[in-house]
Design an enzyme around this catalytic site. Structure first.
Site, short mmCIF file in Angstrom:
data_model
loop_
_atom_site.label_atom_id
_atom_site.label_comp_id
_atom_site.label_asym_id
_atom_site.label_seq_id
_atom_site.Cartn_x
_atom_site.Cartn_y
_atom_site.Cartn_z
N CYS A 5 0.88 -1.17 0.00
CA CYS A 5 0.00 0.00 0.00
C CYS A 5 0.91 1.22 0.00
O CYS A 5 2.13 1.09 0.03
CB CYS A 5 -0.98 -0.01 1.18
N CYS A 79 -4.17 -0.62 -2.52
CA CYS A 79 -4.71 0.69 -2.87
C CYS A 79 -4.38 1.00 -4.32
O CYS A 79 -3.44 0.45 -4.90
CB CYS A 79 -4.19 1.78 -1.94
N CYS A 86 3.77 0.01 -8.47
CA CYS A 86 4.41 -1.20 -7.95
C CYS A 86 5.42 -1.73 -8.97
O CYS A 86 5.11 -1.88 -10.15
CB CYS A 86 3.35 -2.25 -7.66
#
Length: 144
Positions: A5, A79, A86
């Site tokens: 997150c 999220c 990422c």
């Protein structure tokens, strides 16, 4: 297993702790964030301690960059923001996205914030329980 997150201060540490707890440590799991906060949110620590008997008070947020080169079977983004940034990980892990609102953003200061963290932990725990059959082998029946 990696849970990610943005701040690595609430959602992903909660998910990491709950998965480790639900699997009795049989699944290797960690968490990290794209913009880690200075510390784990105190309400996340409190909810895990009160509702699950898990102590994460000594845990510190980690940056996704420290995990470069690590191999994961699953990377679960919690999220929308972290999903966009990422990094790619070795071994082509299965990517899963759970869009879970940040309980710190929904919570007011002081004791008013605790219910938002309890709801978040309950939602994450439900999702983890549904994920468990994919992660842990079913017990084998003993043949006579």
């Amino acid at each position: 297993m990696l849970f990610a997150c943005t701040g690595n201060s609430a959602r992903s540490p909660i998910a990491e702790a709950l998965l480790r707890h639900r699997t009795n440590g049989q699944v290797e799991v960690t968490s990290a964030g794209s913009h880690p906060r200075a510390r784990i949110h105190p309400d996340a620590v409190q909810v895990l301690r009160e509702q699950h008997g898990i102590d994460i008070s000594g845990q510190r947020p980690r940056h996704l960059d420290i995990l470069n080169g690590r191999r994961f079977d699953y990377v679960i983004s919690l999220c929308d923001k972290v999903r966009e940034v990422c990094p790619d990980f070795t071994g082509h892990p299965r990517l899963v996205h759970w869009s879970i609102p940040d309980p710190a953003a929904a919570a007011g200061p002081g004791p008013n914030g605790h219910p938002a963290f309890a709801r978040t932990a309950a939602e994450i725990d439900t999702r983890i329980r549904h994920l468990l059959p994919l992660l842990t082998p079913a017990p084998q029946e003993v043949q006579p």
